[in-house]
Write an enzyme that holds these catalytic residues in place. Structure first.
Site, PDB file in Angstrom:
ATOM      1  N   GLU A  40     -14.839  -4.515   2.894  1.00  0.00           N
ATOM      2  CA  GLU A  40     -13.639  -4.061   3.622  1.00  0.00           C
ATOM      3  C   GLU A  40     -13.773  -4.312   5.121  1.00  0.00           C
ATOM      4  O   GLU A  40     -12.830  -4.743   5.768  1.00  0.00           O
ATOM      5  CB  GLU A  40     -13.398  -2.562   3.368  1.00  0.00           C
ATOM      6  CG  GLU A  40     -12.779  -2.273   2.023  1.00  0.00           C
ATOM      7  CD  GLU A  40     -11.419  -2.936   1.840  1.00  0.00           C
ATOM      8  OE1 GLU A  40     -10.629  -2.946   2.788  1.00  0.00           O
ATOM      9  OE2 GLU A  40     -11.168  -3.463   0.752  1.00  0.00           O
ATOM     10  N   CYS A 187       4.457 -12.508  -2.441  1.00  0.00           N
ATOM     11  CA  CYS A 187       5.304 -12.039  -1.341  1.00  0.00           C
ATOM     12  C   CYS A 187       4.771 -12.644  -0.039  1.00  0.00           C
ATOM     13  O   CYS A 187       4.285 -11.956   0.849  1.00  0.00           O
ATOM     14  CB  CYS A 187       5.321 -10.513  -1.281  1.00  0.00           C
ATOM     15  SG  CYS A 187       6.631  -9.900  -0.210  1.00  0.00           S
ATOM     16  N   CYS A 194      10.177 -14.738  -4.900  1.00  0.00           N
ATOM     17  CA  CYS A 194      10.794 -13.532  -5.480  1.00  0.00           C
ATOM     18  C   CYS A 194      11.061 -13.685  -6.977  1.00  0.00           C
ATOM     19  O   CYS A 194      10.966 -12.697  -7.717  1.00  0.00           O
ATOM     20  CB  CYS A 194      12.085 -13.196  -4.745  1.00  0.00           C
ATOM     21  SG  CYS A 194      11.809 -12.822  -3.010  1.00  0.00           S
ATOM     22  N   CYS A 203      13.050  -4.071  -5.391  1.00  0.00           N
ATOM     23  CA  CYS A 203      12.916  -4.554  -4.016  1.00  0.00           C
ATOM     24  C   CYS A 203      14.270  -4.540  -3.297  1.00  0.00           C
ATOM     25  O   CYS A 203      15.179  -5.284  -3.659  1.00  0.00           O
ATOM     26  CB  CYS A 203      12.332  -5.965  -4.015  1.00  0.00           C
ATOM     27  SG  CYS A 203      12.094  -6.578  -2.336  1.00  0.00           S
TER      28      CYS A 203
HETATM   29 FE1  SF4 Z   1       8.446  -9.711  -1.801  1.00  0.00          FE
HETATM   30 FE2  SF4 Z   1      10.524  -8.294  -2.716  1.00  0.00          FE
HETATM   31 FE3  SF4 Z   1      10.489 -10.919  -3.024  1.00  0.00          FE
HETATM   32 FE4  SF4 Z   1       8.794  -9.400  -4.406  1.00  0.00          FE
HETATM   33  S1  SF4 Z   1      11.001  -9.440  -4.581  1.00  0.00           S
HETATM   34  S2  SF4 Z   1       8.317 -11.331  -3.350  1.00  0.00           S
HETATM   35  S3  SF4 Z   1       8.350  -7.784  -2.914  1.00  0.00           S
HETATM   36  S4  SF4 Z   1      10.550  -9.818  -1.089  1.00  0.00           S
END
Ligand code: SF4
Length: 342
Positions: A40, A187, A194, A203
């Protein structure tokens, strides 16, 4: 967010992680909280591939337990950290080991009382080292939180609160690892994927993900211009002393002067820079400034006996910053000492 939606998200995330997660990372395959802690701290400012390729394994080979780290001299710890940068991390790691050895505590309050451990590191050690229900909040997860909740700006405390509300408290280890992988692989900062994301149903920012978080205004990097004097005595030994400053403390350095200096005062004498051998310029990028330094070599006509004078082959064994390693490359060393000009 509704409990049913969060539960469905946990299931989808778990399935995605089983299929796509980076399960082979060594710090995910250890039950030792100390190994988790070392990873970490290393990963705070450094990419996974760099930590993996050059630092994690050698560090644990030299200091396999918290007690071994606590018992080691600081110079050995700094030498092992050489090249990783952000050296206060190594000093704090060592100080925390001395305070906590033989074992890290398993409570938030006790971890937070150790030097260099902030909220996120404490959460990570508790979640990954002790399987306790704490949410981890590294850079990738921060981005996901901004997007999931469609917030352009948020304080770290607000993000922790949001992350805590989504945490899978039954599976903190896998949940947090999955969230970090989701940020690293799906993301993405630019063009997030997405359509592949298990968080898509919950989301709130998915219509315009790149709007979250709002881009921080770019500040120009300050430049510090210095002059560095390398002193060499008549035996060919070099003057290098350990720094005591907070910045780069514990690492050895040559003599650093302000840009407008015209001479170097040493041992009661002034040595003019324009009478020294110019060696060239080095540039080193740090987190908060860029160092531009011109390097000079002055050769004294006497041999010096104090422990601050090092033969070329001994210099390689000292913990040195990136700037000093660049200065070493400029020195006219004898052929048998060139190996240290790596
Ligand atoms: Fe990121 Fe939302 Fe797209 Fe998933 S849906 S990749 S969390 S922006």
């Amino acid at each position: 967010m509704k409990t049913a939606s969060v539960k469905a998200f946990h299931r989808a995330l778990d399935q995605w992680y089983r299929q796509h997660g980076r399960h082979d990372l060594p710090w995910r395959n250890t039950a030792d909280p100390y190994h988790v802690y070392v990873s970490e701290i290393m990963l705070q400012q450094t990419q996974v591939k760099t930590v993996l390729a050059r630092f994690y394994h050698p560090f644990l080979e030299q200091f396999p337990t918290l007690q071994a780290l606590a018992d080691a001299p600081q110079e050995a710890v700094m030498k092992q950290w050489e090249g990783l940068g952000y050296y206060s991390r190594a000093r704090n790691l060592h100080a925390a080991a001395k305070a906590a050895a033989p074992a890290l505590p398993a409570s938030y309050e006790a971890l937070m009382a150790l030097p260099g451990i902030g909220k996120n590191t404490a959460h990570a050690v508790l979640a990954f080292g002790f399987h306790q229900p704490y949410a981890v909040m590294e850079a990738n997860v921060k981005r996901i939180m901004h997007r999931l909740f469609a917030v352009e700006t948020a304080t770290t405390a607000e993000l922790f609160e949001k992350a805590g509300s989504l945490l899978n408290r039954d599976e903190p280890f896998h949940y947090n690892q999955a969230m970090m992988d989701l940020g690293a692989m799906v993301c993405l900062p630019k063009r997030p994927l997405c359509h592949e994301c298990p968080a898509q149903p919950i989301c709130m920012g998915r219509a315009a993900p790149e709007s979250y978080p709002a881009a921080a205004p770019k500040k120009p990097t300050p430049v510090r211009r210095k002059r560095v004097v390398v002193l060499r005595d008549a035996r060919g030994h070099y003057y290098l002393t350990p720094r005591t400053s907070r910045f780069l403390g514990g690492l050895y350095g040559f003599i650093e002067l302000e840009e407008d200096a015209t001479s170097c005062h040493f041992n009661g004498q002034d040595y003019r820079l324009d009478a020294m051998q110019p060696l060239g310029n080095i540039t080193q990028i740090y987190s908060h400034f860029r160092l531009d330094a011109f390097v000079y070599l002055a050769t004294l006509d006497v041999g010096m006996n104090s422990g601050d004078w090092h033969p070329p082959e001994a210099m390689a064994k000292l913990p040195l910053s990136g700037a000093e390693l660049k200065i070493l490359r400029l020195l006219p060393l004898p052929c048998d000492a060139r190996a240290l000009q790596r």
